[in-house]
Design a protein around this motif. Structure first.
Motif, PDB file in Angstrom:
ATOM      1  N   SER A 165     -40.872 -12.942  -7.656  1.00 61.96           N
ATOM      2  CA  SER A 165     -39.702 -12.848  -6.780  1.00 61.96           C
ATOM      3  C   SER A 165     -40.009 -12.040  -5.529  1.00 61.96           C
ATOM      4  CB  SER A 165     -38.521 -12.234  -7.545  1.00 61.96           C
ATOM      5  OG  SER A 165     -38.847 -10.957  -8.058  1.00 61.96           O
ATOM      6  N   THR A 166     -40.869 -11.016  -5.646  1.00 66.33           N
ATOM      7  CA  THR A 166     -41.258 -10.232  -4.475  1.00 66.33           C
ATOM      8  C   THR A 166     -42.022 -11.092  -3.473  1.00 66.33           C
ATOM      9  OG1 THR A 166     -41.366  -8.178  -5.762  1.00 66.33           O
ATOM     10  CG2 THR A 166     -42.563  -8.227  -3.681  1.00 66.33           C
ATOM     11  N   ARG A 167     -42.943 -11.904  -3.970  1.00 66.84           N
ATOM     12  CA  ARG A 167     -43.711 -12.776  -3.077  1.00 66.84           C
ATOM     13  C   ARG A 167     -42.799 -13.806  -2.412  1.00 66.84           C
ATOM     14  NH1 ARG A 167     -49.343 -14.175  -6.382  1.00 66.84           N
ATOM     15  NH2 ARG A 167     -49.897 -12.003  -6.856  1.00 66.84           N
ATOM     16  N   PHE A 168     -41.846 -14.313  -3.165  1.00 66.35           N
ATOM     17  CA  PHE A 168     -40.912 -15.283  -2.595  1.00 66.35           C
ATOM     18  C   PHE A 168     -40.093 -14.650  -1.481  1.00 66.35           C
ATOM     19  CE2 PHE A 168     -36.611 -17.100  -2.531  1.00 66.35           C
ATOM     20  CZ  PHE A 168     -36.913 -18.407  -2.190  1.00 66.35           C
ATOM     21  N   MET A 169     -39.591 -13.438  -1.737  1.00 66.76           N
ATOM     22  CA  MET A 169     -38.789 -12.749  -0.736  1.00 66.76           C
ATOM     23  C   MET A 169     -39.606 -12.450   0.517  1.00 66.76           C
ATOM     24  SD  MET A 169     -35.635 -12.224  -1.880  1.00 66.76           S
ATOM     25  CE  MET A 169     -34.981 -10.741  -1.166  1.00 66.76           C
ATOM     26  N   MET A 170     -40.851 -12.068   0.341  1.00 64.95           N
ATOM     27  CA  MET A 170     -41.710 -11.763   1.481  1.00 64.95           C
ATOM     28  C   MET A 170     -42.008 -13.002   2.308  1.00 64.95           C
ATOM     29  SD  MET A 170     -44.385  -9.009  -0.188  1.00 64.95           S
ATOM     30  CE  MET A 170     -45.328  -8.888   1.335  1.00 64.95           C
ATOM     31  N   SER A 171     -42.152 -14.145   1.634  1.00 64.41           N
ATOM     32  CA  SER A 171     -42.442 -15.381   2.358  1.00 64.41           C
ATOM     33  C   SER A 171     -41.225 -15.900   3.117  1.00 64.41           C
ATOM     34  CB  SER A 171     -42.937 -16.456   1.385  1.00 64.41           C
ATOM     35  OG  SER A 171     -41.907 -16.848   0.491  1.00 64.41           O
ATOM     36  N   ARG A 172     -40.034 -15.607   2.594  1.00 63.96           N
ATOM     37  CA  ARG A 172     -38.813 -16.087   3.232  1.00 63.96           C
ATOM     38  C   ARG A 172     -38.310 -15.150   4.314  1.00 63.96           C
ATOM     39  NH1 ARG A 172     -35.786 -19.973   0.587  1.00 63.96           N
ATOM     40  NH2 ARG A 172     -34.493 -19.807   2.475  1.00 63.96           N
ATOM     41  N   PHE A 173     -38.595 -13.874   4.166  1.00 61.79           N
ATOM     42  CA  PHE A 173     -38.068 -12.884   5.112  1.00 61.79           C
ATOM     43  C   PHE A 173     -39.209 -12.027   5.648  1.00 61.79           C
ATOM     44  CE2 PHE A 173     -34.851 -13.747   1.846  1.00 61.79           C
ATOM     45  CZ  PHE A 173     -33.833 -14.267   2.629  1.00 61.79           C
ATOM     46  N   ALA A 184     -32.733  -3.590  -0.447  1.00 56.47           N
ATOM     47  CA  ALA A 184     -32.030  -4.728  -1.033  1.00 56.47           C
ATOM     48  C   ALA A 184     -33.004  -5.656  -1.746  1.00 56.47           C
ATOM     49  CB  ALA A 184     -31.272  -5.492   0.048  1.00 56.47           C
ATOM     50  N   LYS A 185     -34.194  -5.833  -1.158  1.00 62.13           N
ATOM     51  CA  LYS A 185     -35.201  -6.687  -1.779  1.00 62.13           C
ATOM     52  C   LYS A 185     -35.647  -6.118  -3.124  1.00 62.13           C
ATOM     53  CE  LYS A 185     -39.501  -6.313  -0.828  1.00 62.13           C
ATOM     54  NZ  LYS A 185     -40.806  -6.227  -0.139  1.00 62.13           N
ATOM     55  N   VAL A 186     -35.905  -4.811  -3.156  1.00 61.10           N
ATOM     56  CA  VAL A 186     -36.338  -4.176  -4.398  1.00 61.10           C
ATOM     57  C   VAL A 186     -35.249  -4.265  -5.461  1.00 61.10           C
ATOM     58  CG1 VAL A 186     -36.992  -1.988  -5.478  1.00 61.10           C
ATOM     59  CG2 VAL A 186     -37.965  -2.625  -3.265  1.00 61.10           C
ATOM     60  N   LEU A 187     -34.003  -4.012  -5.078  1.00 58.17           N
ATOM     61  CA  LEU A 187     -32.896  -4.083  -6.028  1.00 58.17           C
ATOM     62  C   LEU A 187     -32.738  -5.486  -6.598  1.00 58.17           C
ATOM     63  CD1 LEU A 187     -30.260  -1.921  -4.129  1.00 58.17           C
ATOM     64  CD2 LEU A 187     -31.356  -1.328  -6.292  1.00 58.17           C
ATOM     65  N   LEU A 188     -32.805  -6.497  -5.731  1.00 54.56           N
ATOM     66  CA  LEU A 188     -32.639  -7.873  -6.186  1.00 54.56           C
ATOM     67  C   LEU A 188     -33.795  -8.303  -7.074  1.00 54.56           C
ATOM     68  CD1 LEU A 188     -31.120 -10.547  -6.145  1.00 54.56           C
ATOM     69  CD2 LEU A 188     -32.323 -11.129  -4.023  1.00 54.56           C
ATOM     70  N   CYS A 189     -35.016  -8.038  -6.648  1.00 55.70           N
ATOM     71  CA  CYS A 189     -36.186  -8.444  -7.438  1.00 55.70           C
ATOM     72  C   CYS A 189     -36.240  -7.696  -8.766  1.00 55.70           C
ATOM     73  CB  CYS A 189     -37.466  -8.206  -6.644  1.00 55.70           C
ATOM     74  SG  CYS A 189     -37.656  -9.268  -5.200  1.00 55.70           S
ATOM     75  N   GLY A 190     -35.904  -6.413  -8.746  1.00 51.72           N
ATOM     76  CA  GLY A 190     -35.881  -5.648  -9.987  1.00 51.72           C
ATOM     77  C   GLY A 190     -34.823  -6.148 -10.950  1.00 51.72           C
ATOM     78  N   GLN A 278     -33.907   0.949 -11.691  1.00 45.70           N
ATOM     79  CA  GLN A 278     -35.174   1.488 -12.163  1.00 45.70           C
ATOM     80  C   GLN A 278     -36.314   1.198 -11.187  1.00 45.70           C
ATOM     81  OE1 GLN A 278     -35.841   1.682 -16.532  1.00 45.70           O
ATOM     82  NE2 GLN A 278     -37.507   0.273 -16.107  1.00 45.70           N
ATOM     83  N   TRP A 279     -36.376  -0.039 -10.702  1.00 50.03           N
ATOM     84  CA  TRP A 279     -37.421  -0.384  -9.741  1.00 50.03           C
ATOM     85  C   TRP A 279     -37.221   0.354  -8.428  1.00 50.03           C
ATOM     86  CZ3 TRP A 279     -42.085  -2.172 -10.000  1.00 50.03           C
ATOM     87  CH2 TRP A 279     -42.470  -2.987 -11.075  1.00 50.03           C
ATOM     88  N   ALA A 280     -35.965   0.534  -8.014  1.00 50.99           N
ATOM     89  CA  ALA A 280     -35.700   1.253  -6.769  1.00 50.99           C
ATOM     90  C   ALA A 280     -36.178   2.704  -6.874  1.00 50.99           C
ATOM     91  CB  ALA A 280     -34.214   1.199  -6.438  1.00 50.99           C
ATOM     92  N   VAL A 281     -35.886   3.346  -8.019  1.00 50.53           N
ATOM     93  CA  VAL A 281     -36.337   4.718  -8.232  1.00 50.53           C
ATOM     94  C   VAL A 281     -37.852   4.781  -8.300  1.00 50.53           C
ATOM     95  CG1 VAL A 281     -36.330   6.662  -9.860  1.00 50.53           C
ATOM     96  CG2 VAL A 281     -34.207   5.430  -9.380  1.00 50.53           C
ATOM     97  N   TYR A 282     -38.464   3.837  -8.995  1.00 46.18           N
ATOM     98  CA  TYR A 282     -39.923   3.808  -9.120  1.00 46.18           C
ATOM     99  C   TYR A 282     -40.598   3.667  -7.756  1.00 46.18           C
ATOM    100  CZ  TYR A 282     -44.617   2.258 -10.357  1.00 46.18           C
ATOM    101  OH  TYR A 282     -45.981   2.145 -10.453  1.00 46.18           O
TER     102      TYR A 282
END
Length: 297
Positions: A165-173, A184-190, A278-282
Motif C-alpha cells: 500500500s505504501t508503494r501504491f500511495m507513492m506511485s499515485r501521489f 495521512a499516508k502512514v495512517l491509511l497504509c497502517g 501504531q505505524w504513525a508512532v513507529y
C-alpha cells in the motif's frame, strides 16, 4: 538499544491502550462465552473496558520491539537487490513471517493471560500466579503452536500489505511532500495493513482464543470453567483440554463455518484504528531517533 527496538516497544504499548476496549469484545465473541448484551454487563464500568490490559501493555511492547528488530534484520539479510532499490514483496512477506515467529516466546503467555483476564474478574497478575502454581512455566505456553502459526502468517501479511500500500500511495501521489499528507499516508497504509492481517488469520485466531480459554485447572479441590462449564471436582473428574484441531472440528460441528469469523467486524475496526496509530508512532519515533535511516519499510 537500537532505534527500531524503542520505536517498536512504544508503538506496541500505544496500540494496546487504544484498542483494548474493542479487543475485550472480540475475545468474548470468539470464545463463545455466555454473556449479557454488550451494552449491559460486559461494559458496565470503565474497568471492564481495560480488563486484561496489563499483560498486553507489558507483553506487546516487548513483542512489537522484537517483531520490528527481527523484521528489519531479516529484511536486510534477504535483500539482494542493488543498494537503493526496494526489497521484493516476497522477501518482505518472508521477513515478516520470520519476525512473527520470533514473537512466539512473548505472544503466547501474553495472549493466554489476556484472554483469560478478559473473560473473568481476576487480574492478570492473579491469573498468571494461578497458572504457574498449577502447571509451572510450561502452562504459560498452552496454545503455543496455534499462536505461533497465527503470528507467522499474520505478520507476513502485515508487512507485505503495508509495503504494497505504501508503494501504491507513492506511485499515485509522487508530489505529496507536506507533513500532513505524509501522516495521512502512514495512517491509511497502517490501518489497511492491520485489516488485511486479521482477515488473513482470523479463523486461526478464533481457534487460538478457544484453545487458551478452555477450562483452567487450578491447584485445589475445584476447577473453574472459563466458558461457562459446570464446576467439577478435580480429584474425581480430571479435565482434558483439547488441541487446536479438536477445538476447530468441534466448533465447526456445533456452529458451522460462520464461527470462524465471529467478531471479525469488531476486529477489523479495531485493527484499522490500532495499526494506523501504531505505524504513525513507529514512523515518528524512528524519524526522531534515527533521522539518517529510511524509516518504516
Amino acid at each position: 538499544m537500537s532505534a527500531d527496538f524503542w520505536a517498536g516497544y512504544i508503538s506496541g504499548a500505544a496500540g494496546i491502550l487504544i484498542g483494548n476496549p474493542l479487543d475485550v469484545l472480540k475475545v468474548r465473541l470468539q470464545s463463545g462465552a455466555p454473556s449479557a448484551p454488550p451494552s449491559t454487563s460486559q461494559f458496565s464500568s470503565a474497568g471492564s473496558l481495560i480488563r486484561g490490559v496489563t499483560a498486553p501493555i507489558l507483553g506487546y511492547g516487548a513483542l512489537n520491539a522484537l517483531l520490528f528488530v527481527t523484521y528489519n534484520r531479516t529484511s536486510a539479510f534477504l535483500n539482494t537487490n542493488p543498494a537503493g532499490t526496494p526489497t521484493g514483496l516476497w522477501s518482505t512477506w518472508l521477513a515478516g513471517a520470520i519476525g512473527g515467529l520470533a514473537t512466539w516466546v512473548v505472544s503466547t503467555p501474553t495472549e493466554l493471560v489476556k484472554c483469560r483476564a478478559q473473560l473473568s474478574t481476576s487480574s492478570s497478575w492473579n491469573i498468571t500466579k494461578e497458572i504457574v502454581r498449577a502447571e509451572g512455566i510450561r502452562g504459560m505456553y498452552f496454545g503455543g503452536a496455534v499462536t505461533a502459526l497465527r503470528d507467522s502468517v499474520g505478520y507476513g501479511f502485515y508487512f507485505w500489505s503495508y509495503e504494497l500500500s505504501t508503494r501504491f500511495m507513492m506511485s499515485r501521489f509522487k508530489q505529496s511532500k507536506s507533513s500532513g499528507q505524509e501522516a495521512a499516508k502512514v495512517l491509511l497504509c497502517g490501518g489497511l495493513a492491520g485489516v488485511v492481517t486479521w482477515a488473513s488469520v482470523f479463523p486461526l485466531d478464533v481457534v487460538k482464543t478457544r484453545v487458551q480459554t478452555q477450562v483452567s485447572v487450578f491447584r485445589g479441590a475445584e476447577s473453574e470453567a472459563l466458558l461457562g462449564g459446570s464446576v467439577a471436582s478435580a480429584e474425581t473428574a480430571p479435565l482434558k483440554r483439547l488441541g487446536a484441531v479438536e477445538i476447530a472440528r468441534n466448533a465447526y460441528r456445533a456452529e458451522g463455518a460462520g464461527v470462524f469469523f465471529k467478531g471479525l467486524a469488531v476486529c477489523s475496526v479495531r485493527a484499522f484504528v490500532v495499526n494506523a496509530a501504531q505505524w504513525a508512532v513507529y514512523e515518528w519515533i524512528m524519524r526522531e531517533l534515527d533521522p539518517e535511516r529510511k524509516v518504516g519499510i
